[in-house]
Design an enzyme around this catalytic site. Sequence first.
Site, short mmCIF file in Angstrom:
data_model
loop_
_atom_site.label_atom_id
_atom_site.label_comp_id
_atom_site.label_asym_id
_atom_site.label_seq_id
_atom_site.Cartn_x
_atom_site.Cartn_y
_atom_site.Cartn_z
N ARG A 12 55.15 52.86 65.73
CA ARG A 12 55.44 51.49 66.72
C ARG A 12 54.39 50.93 67.41
NH1 ARG A 12 56.70 53.50 71.94
NH2 ARG A 12 56.50 55.99 71.99
N HIS A 16 46.64 49.82 84.29
CA HIS A 16 46.86 49.31 85.79
C HIS A 16 47.53 48.08 86.29
CE1 HIS A 16 43.61 52.67 86.75
NE2 HIS A 16 44.81 53.32 86.58
N GLU A 33 63.75 63.33 69.10
CA GLU A 33 63.11 62.35 68.57
C GLU A 33 62.39 62.75 67.47
OE1 GLU A 33 60.52 61.03 71.87
OE2 GLU A 33 60.48 63.37 72.58
N ARG A 78 59.81 59.36 83.41
CA ARG A 78 58.46 59.66 82.78
C ARG A 78 57.40 60.12 83.71
NH1 ARG A 78 59.91 54.27 80.64
NH2 ARG A 78 60.89 54.48 78.51
N CYS A 132 68.00 56.96 75.45
CA CYS A 132 67.32 56.88 76.63
C CYS A 132 66.06 55.78 75.94
CB CYS A 132 66.55 57.86 77.31
SG CYS A 132 65.54 58.96 76.29
N ASN A 185 62.71 55.51 70.28
CA ASN A 185 61.58 54.73 70.05
C ASN A 185 60.66 55.95 68.82
OD1 ASN A 185 62.39 52.98 71.81
ND2 ASN A 185 60.82 53.73 73.35
N ARG A 232 61.80 63.93 82.54
CA ARG A 232 61.26 64.48 81.39
C ARG A 232 59.55 65.04 81.77
NH1 ARG A 232 59.77 59.92 76.73
NH2 ARG A 232 57.88 59.70 78.10
#
Length: 734
Positions: free
Chosen positions: A624, A348, A590, A455, A661, A613, A491
């Site tokens: 990662r 947050h 991915e 997202r 992206c 990623n 997405r």
Amino acid sequence: MAGAAPAQERLDTVVRIIAQSMVAEVCSIYLRRASGELELFATQGLKPEAVHTTRLRPGEGLVGEVARSAAPISLSDAPSHPSFAYRPETGEDPYHAFLGAPLLRGGRAIGVLVVQNRSERRYDDEEVEDIQTIAMVLAETVASGELLAQDELRDIEVAPHRPERLKGQRFAEGLAYGHVILHEAPVAPENLLAENQQVEEIRLREALIGLKANIDSILDGGQGKLAGLPFEVLETYRMFADDRGWNRSLEEAVRTGLTAEAAVDRVRNEHRARFAQARDPYIKERLHDFEDLANRLLRVLAGDRPGERELPDDAILVARNLGPADLLEYPRHKLRGLLLEEGSAASHAAIVARALQIPCVGRIMGVRDRLSEGDLVIVDGETGETYLRPRPDMLAAVQSRMLVRSARQAEFAKLRDVPAVTLDGTRITVLTNAGLAVDLENLDATGAEGIGLFRTEFQFMVSEELPRLNSQTALYTLVLDTAGDRPVTFRTLDIGGDKVLPYLETEREENPALGRRAIRLGLDRPGLLRLQLRALLTAAAGRELRVMFPMIATVDEFRAARELVDVECAWAKRRGRALPALLRVGAMIECPSLLWHLDALLPLTDFVSVGTNDLFQYMFAADRTNPLVSDRYDPLSPPALRALAEIQKKCADTGTPVSVCGELAGRPLEAFALLTLGFTRLSAPAGGVGPVKRMILSADLTAARRGMANLLGSSAGSIRGELESLARKLNVTI
């Protein structure tokens, strides 16, 4: 302990009283020295000559384990425990039962209180609570400086005063320096034991009411109002204040005879100690909300009014972690930066910091204990580092960087409306990534041509319960309204792995990154995915809708996901509801498995997007999010670039629109590499749009692609240096 006798004499008296009242044959107190060792300071039952002689190394023995875990340990047969360490000079070999509790200050163990018995007995819960209460009193006495010198206490609890450089993680970009403000420095209870239990119960109840009213005022507007901030962030925080378990723990602590302040402090320390070892990232994040609430409650009990604290004009806020309400209460015009010991980029505090454009570095273990109020610090949100009490030359260097950064920002602002066209006339589409309503402001600010990756899981992650259809529809409608005629690619829900939702029951997985996450979860729970698709179709009625499915590993998964889109479209038609004027359905590449099945996948899609990623972490078998292995590979390596080149070639052959992206698209050198491979559509984080556009305007791709063709055949592990040389040779601004 409040008597007039010397401190050591009083401590000796205390261990005798404890041993007698608990019918224990041994009572001992160990205190942490500046070296980290635990020294025996007083004992009843062990050999007197061991006092101030016996020292345990950090983590040594059961006493060291209590200090390390910052939690009580109760054993019926201590010598059989693997952590038991026998010190002959103490004469403790006949004793079997063991109960130890840490003396906690600021969540750190500064000592250990121990009772022991010869018989193999188990101490009951009341005895454990008694020991913890006594340990709390002793911790305050130790902190007063009567037993340890103040300078040694500072070495244990507070920061050294030499320059230091600490490495953390970048939560919000930017660069700042200023003077430390410790976020709501813990209020030490003046009185620990209640004179009137009923009065303390009333004080606690009224303080809880005041705390909740304060949070409600922030929810209703007040100082913390921030245009576009998702209401769910603060709503979730408010729900924690109503948590029954937390409220019950506070009430029970008061009933044991503590003051309201001491009860809050005790529950806070118990939460810290218990959850500090938690491995689940979601549980650790939610612990910080309880920690923040406890600190706020202590301030309410002390009569302080949140949000009225005086700050210097260049305040750097330092905290273990931060609640969303508190960050919003600090005056924005004085807050320059934020340093957090814990948290994550999806916490947050990080979400709010990015919305307020406050540089933030997190995951800096121990930073709060290394600083004092007023210390000068540097927050480097570009490298994920902080400099404590920097030398003059380091400060001068940062000031120079800030001037350069300001000049660059002004330069990027001038490029906002300039089309991204290379020197040889290639038109590049530069989009931005988003995930919350606050991110939409970046569309106009950066001049991005649309949102290449929205997202949708962020809305789910900041909510304490599953967002309902109306809530999802409202967010997607706002996104499309704000974007206007600019494209937006949504997405679908990408949760699982390191993204855990509290209200969604999932089985524990040994390797969640390779488990049931993203589209796998959506297909296993089609109701969840259909609800989201229904919200997207409703929001996009009469206009274009672009939907993309994450982590597609097989062609069959994409077919199944696309069938759910068809099912929802048919459902809307039967009810006479408007559908999107144009519906495009795509897949994220991915998973390495798709590299050898693109010929089957691409004809089924309207577009694809490369998620670098995850693609690279799977290719190189390196998590990662794990700092131990995340730097074991370079995205600018021949294997990674060849994989990207293959994807681009197959898409060109089939006429399938393709974009990138991942994080690569937002870094100028990496984006330069993507352009040389043939990609013309990039979706970058907001901070990367300007630098990438500047690079594009300076590039001649015809010459650059010839240079890249020669580098792809390299046998080196990375061609980063060669790419930098190529860019300099061609005068490309990176």
